[in-house]
Every structure is written in C-alpha cells, then in structure tokens.
Design an enzyme around this catalytic site. Structure first.
Site, PDB file in Angstrom:
ATOM      1  N   GLU A  61       0.755  -1.313  -0.087  1.00  0.00           N
ATOM      2  CA  GLU A  61      -0.249  -0.116  -0.032  1.00  0.00           C
ATOM      3  C   GLU A  61       0.812   1.271   0.148  1.00  0.00           C
ATOM      4  OE1 GLU A  61      -2.480   0.827   3.377  1.00  0.00           O
ATOM      5  OE2 GLU A  61      -3.233  -1.039   3.344  1.00  0.00           O
ATOM      6  N   ASP A  72      -5.056   9.075  10.385  1.00  0.00           N
ATOM      7  CA  ASP A  72      -3.785   8.708  10.732  1.00  0.00           C
ATOM      8  C   ASP A  72      -3.331   9.148  12.144  1.00  0.00           C
ATOM      9  OD1 ASP A  72      -2.936   7.070   8.523  1.00  0.00           O
ATOM     10  OD2 ASP A  72      -2.950   8.834   7.406  1.00  0.00           O
TER      11      ASP A  72
END
Lengths: 283, 413
Positions: A61, A72
């Site tokens: 990824e 995040d």
C-alpha cells in the site's frame, strides 16, 4: 478455508487468495511516498516485498501524504508532514507504483479523496493503471459518495477497497462489501492508525460478520499490528494482515539516528511480520 | 422553504455529503435520528427555549447604531446583538442544542474544536451546566493568541489540548477532534462549532443558529414593519452567517452578504477567503470550497481573527455562493480593525474581530449603495456575532497601544 469469488478478486485480491491457498494470511505493508525522500521511499517500498531473505509483503500500500490526514496517528502524520515539506507531489506516486509493480507484488494506493479529485478521478485512474497500479484504498470515501470512482475503476480495471468498522451496521456492511473489488479492509479497533501493544478482539468478530455475508472477498485487518506475534494472532482469523505505522516508525527512527537511508530495521520488521503470518494457527 | 435542503444524503446540490471514515457513519446516523426526533419533540423544544431565555439571555436585542451609520452612506444599520449572549457570542445557541442532544443520546463526554476559543468556551460552559466531561482541541497558535479563552475553558473544568500538527490553527484542531471522535464515539459526542463537517452537522448547526434570523425577522416586522434590505455576517466556517441567513433565504428582497477574512489582502495569498479564492474540493468530511494547491493539499489560511482562520467553509454557503443567492466578499485585517475601532468609539460596542469583518462589510455595502443609488435609504442588519473582550491583546498590538494609562494624577511627587 474460505472460498473466494474469483471474478471479484482483481489483482490485489488474487494475492490474498494465493496466500490463502498456501494456508496463511497475506501480509500487506504500507509506506508513504516521499519519506524520507522520494527515491528512498521507493527503495523502502521495494524492500517491503523482500524483507531480509526475499520473503516480504504480498501486497504493498502506497500512501500519498496529505495535509489533513484525519485517519492517521502520529507516526504516519509525522512522516507525511515531513514529505510534504520536502516537496512531494501526487505525481510522485506513479514511479513508486511502477517500482513495486515491477517486483510482481500488487501495488495499491491509499489516500485521502481530495488528492484524487484534484488530479481528476478518471485521469488518476488512467495514469495509475498505466503505471501498473492494482487499485485504491479510500479511507474517507465510502460507496455513498463513490459513483465517479466506481465508474473509473471499472473502466481501468482497478480494485476498489473500501473500509468497514466494528460500528458498521449489517446493512452498511453488506452495501460496502458489495461495492468492493479485491478485498475488504476491516479496521480492527475504533481509532486512527498507530501501533498498539494489543490488538482488539473486535477484529475476529468483524471478520466473521463479513464472512457471514457470503461476500466471496478476502478480509484484511488493519490498525494496530506492530510485530510478528501480533501478525500471527491477527493472521489466525483474517485473510490479510495490514501493517503501516510500525513500518513507518522504522524510517522515522532511522532518520532520527542520522541514517535516513538505512532500511535495515525496516527489512527486519518485514521479516518478522512475514514469519508471523506463516506461523499463525489458522482457524 | 421552496426546496428543503440538504437532501437526505446531506447534499446541498453538489456540496456537502459525508466524506468520513466508515467508523463514524453509525454515530452520524444516530445523531441524525436523534436530531429529527428532537425537532419533533415538544419537550425538547421547550427545554431548549427555556435555556435560550433563562440561561443564554435570548432574545438578543436588535440595536440601531445611528452614530456608526454615518460611516455607511445613507444606510440605517442595525446590529443583531449576539455579543450579549451568555459567554459572549452566538456559539452558545448551537452548543445548548447539541448538549441536549448529547444527553438524549446517553453520551457522557463532549469534544469540540475551537479557533478563537468562543466555541470552546461555549462548549465548556454547556458541559459544566450538564455535568459532561469536556475536551477542547485548539491550534497551538490560537492557544497563544487567545490565552484568555484557554483559561476560561480551564476554569469551566474543560481539558484544553493544544494541537501542534500542521498549521496549528482551527483546521488542525478539527482534524484532531475527528481523530478523538473516531476512537471515542461510543461515549462521546463531537459538538462541531460551525455549519461544516459531514452531514448532518451543517444542518444541525444551522437549525440551532436559525434563532438569530427568526428573532431578527420578528424584531424588524415589529419595529419597522418591513424586512431589512440586506443582512450581513462574517464567514469562517459560517455558523453565525447561516443563522442570520436561514429565515431570509426565501425572501428574495433581502440581500445576503457574507464577509470572509481577506487577511493581508487576497492578492498576497495570506488570507482565508475560501469562497472568493478557493476551489471545489473535499475537506473535513464535506464537499465545499477549499483553499488548496494544485495537488489538492490544503493551503494555510491567514487572518488576524482566529475564528475566521479556516481554509474551508460550510457547504450551504458554497451552495448559496454557487447559486448566487448570497454574495461573499473578502474584508482585510486592516479594514476589520478600522471598523472595530469606529464601532467601538461611535457606539460603545466593541465587537469581536470576527464580527468586525461584518461591520466593515456594512460600511462598504452602505457606501456602495449610496454611490450607485443616492436616493436609497437601505436598512442593513449586521450580525454582531461576538464581543471583543478576548481581542484586546490583539488590539493593543495592532493599534500600538501599550496598555499603560494616558497620564497620572495625584499621588506622591
């Protein structure tokens, strides 16, 4: 062992299916392009596929840093902010995709939606497919708002991986899984990315809810895995184990130590994780 | 309403929607369900009205400002005095409604983002009143320029988290609040302070702020027997402006003006004029206008007022701008500070710097009308969204005051 619907596996799902045929979970590794710099980040992504002895991630990824990464945790934020300050651009992702694809490992891009929209959804799909990309993971785009992306991914034969969460209702779970091609990304704990000391028992429950739907797609579990033992634990029930923050942290540590090009710790962690998914006792 | 917006997916035509992690959908659905039920629940509405009246001090006055009007061409200027609400701004309107929703959902903790600190103070206030735990996220830069409000929130029992990520202002506070919420959604309600974010927030906040225009309309009809020619408000995320516009959107004879932060001037690139200079994009869970670069990275916004220092804008404003129903113009730091001084010294009303942008807008619009139509005698209503006490430090620096007395009298020689 779960049986998969081959027509919906795409290239990234096929890598999951191959791992599954070998009696183990797939290992999915995440790194953002541009940290510590673009060339080193590409080298690091290739290292993800190799580990220390040629055994590494089954799927890579690739993140595109974004100014407002609400999904995040601190490690990925920090690397992304540094990459942006150093001038990374959306277009830098294409050489990274090509380099990973050249190893034979499917390359996915995981990114916030505004960057794709700004590039142009169809234009991105075209250039990404031309670079050898396999598909997109879209953390802030759900099928509700994804008509344009679904059309573009159909046109360019790209996988589309949407996220599901422990809080997803059965109805949303069914809709989302139906919209996926490749595999389904299950967020194991409620929260943002970041290595955790323990992964939650919400993961197996969510995996089994998805399988009950008879989706025919592999399920990858992410958010929280940081070592081989945890990978073994998650890999016992999931079809894929997704690792991001822990990998990024090795690069942050290397830079902090004054050796930003040193991928040794990264390779060791990949080897540990790869061995973890191989020693999992599968349910 | 001629058309009821947003639609059931939260869209104002192409704007709005929900661009958030799947993990939040269940909470957003729950919020929407509870909100709809509460809107239809006479008991909820009665409790909200009682809080507005007996706690927040509504209705807020509509003050005619004659001496200030002299600076606005031939216009008669009226101020909708949200600065006189408890906690000093319009933010309390939304917070009381959402705090009641929090209790209705059985949640015990609230979080909020804040720029100038007004929404944070209002949230901390409601949390104290309702016995809820409260965490407020505030950009590190803003905690420094609005230290007084940090202390107020702490006095009210809230935890204040300085956000050191990104540009360290309002947008980063919003990011951090969203991160908190993804992890805490089971027991926590996120009280967004503006008409932004994923559906249903833009609608909920508009409805709780609608009271501004509902009262204004009644006060105008009662006192002047007519509607105003224009209503004017500052726009950061846009909650006081949406509150001021809401009941007038279907009155085509009432012009709607929003004033964005022009910062050092839009030509310098250092501004927060999102509608004027931004492009369509996705930020903070909504499709709207965003200040962004060629890659879609969010640009840092700049404004002397922390509350307008935001590179996005509520999706309904984007829609009102795109349809031409409302007009949005930038007002620079210098224009806003000049207006702040003039209003303070002509009327004894010191506005928040945010609100001073709308005050400057009234001067501009009034003069413009006088130039194009010298016979017109327009009535302009400005939403004075907050009071200026929190901005005295900024004013000291801007006007070169040093906080010392003008002269000394008496005492030992």
């Amino acid at each position: 062992m779960t049986s998969f619907d081959e027509r919906r596996l795409g290239r990234s799902g096929a890598a999951f299916a191959a791992a599954s045929a070998a009696g183990r979970a797939a290992l999915v590794g995440y790194l953002p392009v541009g940290f510590p710099d673009v060339p080193t980040s590409v080298e690091a992504m290739v290292a993800l596929t190799e580990g220390t002895d040629g055994t590494g991630c089954d799927v890579v990824e690739i993140g595109i840093p974004y100014t407002d990464p609400v999904m995040d945790g601190v490690a990925i934020q920090r690397a992304g902010t540094a990459a942006l300050e150093r001038g990374v651009h959306t277009r830098d992702v294409f050489p990274a995709v090509s380099a990973v694809a050249a190893t034979g490992t499917p390359a996915l891009v995981m990114t916030y939606w505004n960057l794709i929209e700004r590039y142009g959804v169809r234009a991105f799909a075209r250039d990404f497919a031309a670079a050898g990309g396999a598909g997109l993971i879209t953390p802030d785009l759900t099928p509700d708002e994804a008509d344009e992306w679904c059309a573009a991914s159909d046109e360019y034969d790209l996988d589309r991986i949407f996220l599901v969460a422990p809080s997803s209702t059965d109805e949303r779970l069914a809709t989302t899984v139906r919209a996926c091609r490749g595999w389904v990304y299950a967020t194991a704990v409620m929260g943002v990315t970041g290595a955790r000391t323990e992964t939650s028992d919400a993961a197996p429950r969510l995996v089994s809810r998805i399988r009950t739907l008879g989706a025919g797609l592999p399920v990858g579990v992410g958010l929280g895995v940081s070592n081989g033992d945890q990978a073994a634990c998650v890999g016992a029930t999931a079809d894929g184990v997704i690792v991001g923050s822990a990998l990024v942290s090795t690069l942050l540590a290397a830079e902090a130590a004054g050796t930003p090009g040193d991928l040794g710790a990264l390779r060791s962690l990949v080897a540990d994780l790869a061995s973890g998914v191989r020693r999992a006792e599968r349910a | 309403m001629t058309t009821r917006l947003p639609d059931d997916k939260g869209h104002f035509d192409r704007f709005g929607g929900r661009f958030v992690p799947e993990a939040l959908f269940a909470a957003l659905d729950q919020l929407e369900t509870e909100f709809r039920a509460a809107q239809a629940d006479p008991e909820f509405q009665a409790e909200l009205r009682s809080l507005q009246t007996d706690y927040a001090g509504r209705p807020s006055p509509l003050t005619e400002v004659k001496r200030f009007s002299a600076y606005c061409g031939n216009a008669t200027v009226l101020l909708k005095r949200e600065d006189l609400n408890h906690t000093g701004s319009h933010k309390i309107n939304n917070v009381l409604g959402q705090a009641l929703l929090t209790r209705r959902m059985g949640k015990t903790r609230v979080i909020a983002e804040t720029g100038a600190g007004q929404h944070g103070v209002a949230t901390a206030t409601a949390a104290a009143l309702f016995g809820l735990q409260c965490t407020v996220y505030m950009g590190e830069v803003d905690t420094q320029r609005q230290a007084l409000n940090v202390a107020r929130m702490q006095m009210l029992g809230a935890e204040v988290v300085a956000v050191a990520a990104g540009s360290r202002t309002l947008k980063d506070a919003l990011n951090e609040a969203l991160r908190d919420w993804v992890a805490s959604v089971d027991n926590t309600h996120y009280i967004i302070g503006t008409v932004a974010g994923p559906h249903p927030f833009p609608e909920i906040v508009r409805e709780f702020q609608r009271v501004i225009s509902t009262e204004t309309k009644a006060q105008m009809l009662d006192r002047y027997g007519r509607l105003p020619d224009a209503v004017l408000a500052c726009v950061g995320g846009g909650s006081n402006a949406m509150g001021m516009f809401a009941d007038f959107i279907d009155d085509p004879e009432v012009a709607l003006f929003g004033f964005e932060a022009g910062g050092e001037g839009v030509e310098t690139g250092r501004h927060a004029a999102t509608i004027t200079e931004g492009q369509e994009g996705v930020l903070h869970g909504m499709r709207t206008y965003v200040l962004q670069d060629a890659d879609g990275q969010t640009k840092e916004s700049h404004s002397i007022s922390a509350g307008l220092d935001y590179p996005g804008v509520g999706p309904e404003h984007a829609w009102l701008a795109a349809t031409g129903r409302a007009t949005y113009e930038p007002v620079t730091d210098a224009e806003a500070m000049e207006a702040l001084k003039i209003l303070t010294q002509t009327e004894g009303i010191m506005p928040a710097i945010e609100s001073a942008h709308a005050v400057a807008g009234a001067m501009r619009v009034g003069r413009r009308i006088a130039e194009t139509d010298p016979d017109a005698r327009p009535v302009l209503v400005v939403c004075l969204s907050g009071r200026g006490d929190k901005d005295v430090d900024t004013a000291i620096r801007w006007f070169g005051l040093d906080g010392s007395a003008d002269k000394t009298a008496g005492g030992a020689q």
